[in-house]
Design a protein around this motif. Sequence first.
Motif, PDB file in Angstrom:
ATOM      1  N   UNK A 212       0.833  -1.208   0.000  1.00 10.12           N
ATOM      2  CA  UNK A 212       0.000   0.000   0.000  1.00 10.12           C
ATOM      3  C   UNK A 212       0.869   1.259   0.000  1.00 10.12           C
ATOM      4  N   UNK A 213       1.938   1.204   0.759  1.00 11.18           N
ATOM      5  CA  UNK A 213       2.811   2.373   0.842  1.00 11.18           C
ATOM      6  C   UNK A 213       3.547   2.635  -0.480  1.00 11.18           C
ATOM      7  N   UNK A 214       3.910   1.584  -1.177  1.00 12.25           N
ATOM      8  CA  UNK A 214       4.733   1.760  -2.373  1.00 12.25           C
ATOM      9  C   UNK A 214       3.927   1.960  -3.654  1.00 12.25           C
ATOM     10  N   UNK A 215       2.653   1.618  -3.597  1.00 13.89           N
ATOM     11  CA  UNK A 215       1.829   1.682  -4.819  1.00 13.89           C
ATOM     12  C   UNK A 215       1.763   3.095  -5.371  1.00 13.89           C
ATOM     13  N   UNK A 216       1.714   4.067  -4.549  1.00 13.56           N
ATOM     14  CA  UNK A 216       1.545   5.458  -4.997  1.00 13.56           C
ATOM     15  C   UNK A 216       2.852   6.120  -5.425  1.00 13.56           C
ATOM     16  N   UNK A 217       3.970   5.402  -5.379  1.00 10.18           N
ATOM     17  CA  UNK A 217       5.258   5.992  -5.737  1.00 10.18           C
ATOM     18  C   UNK A 217       5.439   6.043  -7.250  1.00 10.18           C
ATOM     19  N   UNK A 218       6.235   6.997  -7.707  1.00  7.92           N
ATOM     20  CA  UNK A 218       6.413   7.233  -9.158  1.00  7.92           C
ATOM     21  C   UNK A 218       7.565   6.398  -9.701  1.00  7.92           C
ATOM     22  N   UNK A 219       7.281   5.137  -9.997  1.00  7.13           N
ATOM     23  CA  UNK A 219       8.229   4.242 -10.662  1.00  7.13           C
ATOM     24  C   UNK A 219       7.513   3.637 -11.867  1.00  7.13           C
ATOM     25  N   UNK A 220       8.324   3.184 -12.775  1.00  2.00           N
ATOM     26  CA  UNK A 220       7.706   2.444 -13.882  1.00  2.00           C
ATOM     27  C   UNK A 220       7.088   1.191 -13.299  1.00  2.00           C
ATOM     28  N   UNK A 221       6.072   0.718 -13.928  1.00  5.13           N
ATOM     29  CA  UNK A 221       5.321  -0.406 -13.363  1.00  5.13           C
ATOM     30  C   UNK A 221       6.186  -1.635 -13.148  1.00  5.13           C
ATOM     31  N   UNK A 222       7.028  -2.042 -14.103  1.00  2.00           N
ATOM     32  CA  UNK A 222       7.841  -3.243 -13.863  1.00  2.00           C
ATOM     33  C   UNK A 222       8.763  -3.072 -12.657  1.00  2.00           C
ATOM     34  N   UNK A 223       9.403  -1.912 -12.554  1.00  2.00           N
ATOM     35  CA  UNK A 223      10.321  -1.678 -11.441  1.00  2.00           C
ATOM     36  C   UNK A 223       9.556  -1.615 -10.120  1.00  2.00           C
ATOM     37  N   UNK A 224       8.395  -0.942 -10.115  1.00  3.55           N
ATOM     38  CA  UNK A 224       7.577  -0.853  -8.895  1.00  3.55           C
ATOM     39  C   UNK A 224       7.118  -2.233  -8.438  1.00  3.55           C
ATOM     40  N   UNK A 225       6.639  -3.019  -9.398  1.00  2.25           N
ATOM     41  CA  UNK A 225       6.187  -4.380  -9.058  1.00  2.25           C
ATOM     42  C   UNK A 225       7.338  -5.213  -8.497  1.00  2.25           C
ATOM     43  N   UNK A 226       8.506  -5.066  -9.158  1.00  3.27           N
ATOM     44  CA  UNK A 226       9.673  -5.825  -8.681  1.00  3.27           C
ATOM     45  C   UNK A 226      10.064  -5.381  -7.277  1.00  3.27           C
ATOM     46  N   UNK A 227      10.052  -4.069  -7.008  1.00  5.78           N
ATOM     47  CA  UNK A 227      10.387  -3.561  -5.678  1.00  5.78           C
ATOM     48  C   UNK A 227       9.407  -4.047  -4.623  1.00  5.78           C
ATOM     49  N   UNK A 228       8.112  -4.042  -4.988  1.00  3.45           N
ATOM     50  CA  UNK A 228       7.090  -4.530  -4.039  1.00  3.45           C
ATOM     51  C   UNK A 228       7.317  -6.007  -3.717  1.00  3.45           C
ATOM     52  N   UNK A 229       7.609  -6.797  -4.752  1.00  2.00           N
ATOM     53  CA  UNK A 229       7.824  -8.230  -4.531  1.00  2.00           C
ATOM     54  C   UNK A 229       9.031  -8.473  -3.617  1.00  2.00           C
ATOM     55  N   UNK A 230      10.111  -7.739  -3.872  1.00  2.00           N
ATOM     56  CA  UNK A 230      11.280  -7.886  -3.005  1.00  2.00           C
ATOM     57  C   UNK A 230      10.955  -7.480  -1.568  1.00  2.00           C
ATOM     58  N   UNK A 231      10.238  -6.363  -1.403  1.00  2.00           N
ATOM     59  CA  UNK A 231       9.866  -5.895  -0.069  1.00  2.00           C
ATOM     60  C   UNK A 231       8.970  -6.879   0.653  1.00  2.00           C
ATOM     61  N   UNK A 232       7.967  -7.415  -0.054  1.00  2.00           N
ATOM     62  CA  UNK A 232       7.057  -8.384   0.554  1.00  2.00           C
ATOM     63  C   UNK A 232       7.811  -9.652   0.964  1.00  2.00           C
ATOM     64  N   UNK A 233       8.764 -10.035   0.099  1.00  2.00           N
ATOM     65  CA  UNK A 233       9.552 -11.225   0.425  1.00  2.00           C
ATOM     66  C   UNK A 233      10.371 -10.999   1.703  1.00  2.00           C
ATOM     67  N   UNK A 234      10.855  -9.781   1.860  1.00  2.00           N
ATOM     68  CA  UNK A 234      11.708  -9.484   3.016  1.00  2.00           C
ATOM     69  C   UNK A 234      10.934  -9.447   4.323  1.00  2.00           C
TER      70      UNK A 234
END
Length: 733
Positions: A212-234
């Motif tokens: 929820x916190x990262x969804x509103x950030x200004x990243x390209x969708x692939x990079x944002x999705x990848x960052x979210x996945x890494x964060x969720x994994x952590x």
Amino acid sequence: METLISKIRNFLSMKMFTGIIFIGLALLIYGMLYSNVKPETYDIELFSVAQKNIYSPKTVIDEQKSEIEKDKAAEEVPNVYEYKKEAAQNRVALISSVFDFIEEVRQEPSDEGDSAAEGDLPDETGVDSITASGKPKKTIDEQLSSLKEKLSKNTTEDVTKYLPDSVFKSLLEANESELSRVKSVVLNQIESIMGDKIKEEEVQGARKELEKRMTSLSFTKPVLDAGIELGKYAIVPNNIYSPELTKERKQQAMDAIEPEKIFQGELLVQKDQTIDKEVYRKLKLLGLLKSNPTIKPLIGLAIFVFMIVGTLYLHYHHVKEPEEKNQNRLIMISIILLSSLLIMKVIDLVEELDIEDIAYLFPAAMAPMLVRILLNDRVAMIVTIILAACGSIIFHGGVDGTIDVEIALYILFSGLSGILFISNQKHRVNILQAGIFVSFVNVLLLFFLVLMGNGQFTRMEYVYYIIFAFVSGITSAVLTIGFLPFFEAGFGILSSMKLIELSNPNHPLLKKILTEAPGTYHHSVMVANLAEAACEAIGENGLLARVGCYYHDIGKTKRPVFFIENQVNIDNPHDRLSPEASKDIIIAHATDGANMLRKYKMPQEIIDIAEQHHGTTLLKYFYYKAKEKDEDIDEASFRYPGPKPQTKEAAIIAVADSVEAAVRSKNNPSPEEISKVVHQIVQDRLKDGQFSQCDITLKELEVVKKTFCETLNGIFHSRIEYPEMKKQKVKEA
């Protein structure tokens, strides 16, 4: 009694008879205490109706109920979690290393040759395809393969197994600026979210929070999705359930629960109440059901009786006395113990008539005083302790299988006070005084018990307590006086009180010596002074020695004039007799005396002293006189028949008898002369083997000699001549 015991002893061996005494005593004590220990049982069925109120006879732990309460306490303890504060740092470090590997792989050159033309053209993603060294970079697929290889080898956790290739590919394809920004954001979010405690069941919620916190950030969708996945994994649990701590807390809660108990006197079921499962279980637990009786109290009683008999056995085993004498004492102690227990049982039966605290009427000091007078303090104290322990079982207040500490203290202190007072008394009249003393102690002890209990009592109840205490003390004295002659006569016990009675000058035999042989009487008194002092100096019975001396020459009353101390203003009749005739008369006084003492039923110890006080010594004067006429005269015929002294008292009296006569024959003997005479007589007896049958030691003989000298010096000290006496001597001159 002694005759009966002797017949039994002759029929059985000595050890077998002793064993029978101990076994018989154990069985009788067990039988007397059995009814007070055996719990009352009831013929009760489940769901039947109680015919009367049933109370718990003892306090027991209800294990079943205790376990239920412990289980409840354990269930109420919540699971214990252990917060792993370092988990956030570890996860941040893990994801940071992933990004580091991504950046490293992005800078790796391709393994194939490169062309300058190709190096000048950007790749399709817009990322420079030339490394800083000018070599061409690897393709995305090559980078992905290299990254996965590095991640699987160089990290403690292989993230490639849990994250899809698309995550890594998106980050590999991102430009450096975006990659740097997403790395910073992801690491900050991981650190922020994992700064709070996260349980296993809260992990999904935390991961959604990160998304929820990262969804509103200004990243390209692939990079944002990848960052979210890494964060969720952590995001992982950092507040971990600890089975060990939980088990420990549950155990602490269980240990804090006090054991459930069924208390002594607790009402288990009322009359006319239905016996439900819970009541039936309690009755079964207490062993009150006839279908399930308990034998534990009976085993406990057996151990108790074993301890009592074992204590008596140890004392019996360590007393260095003749076996026959020890057996007589053991039988006497057993009779006294059993008699006291029988009195306890009678009072216990009367107690059932609802006469409260009648147990305090028990004559607790009777047995201790009897044993103290007949034997010694040590045995009397052992008997007191045994009676106190038995009394605590018999007078249990109507609750089987319990003990009454108050009555135990009462019996113990009452008995000890009787021993204390009677120890220094020598006359029978003092027994009654001891009983009065015990009565006062009983009163004080009862008031101590009453006041310590903080109970509410009426004046009349206090009066009853005082009456009980006084009756107990006086009855103890009366019974002691009544039983004492029986034990003295039945077991041949020579007590101090009996000796005092025998020392009374009004005794027929002492009057006979005084009137018929006054010189012998005076001699006996002098010998008694010597023997008593010497015996007491080496720790032996001085009173026995004194009384024995009074009677040791009673045989001289048969022919008093034939003994020099009775020859006043008369010729010596031995001058007209042959040495053999004189010898027979002198030697006969020992056997004549023993026979006279037996006729008067005197104690055996006194008879032995009369028989043994000359041992087998030689009548030197008449022997050498006879030898002048016949050189072949038999020396043995001029010796006393004996036996030699068997006890230390008899040995000391034998020496004292000779010493007194020898010193008295001298005119104003000096201390040196007295010492020389004493030493010579003792040495003659030693050389003649007169001490070979008694256990007196050389060291004790030295003490005896020293005591004789001190006593004789006091008797034959120098006297001052008064002026009148000096003038008279001058006139006579």
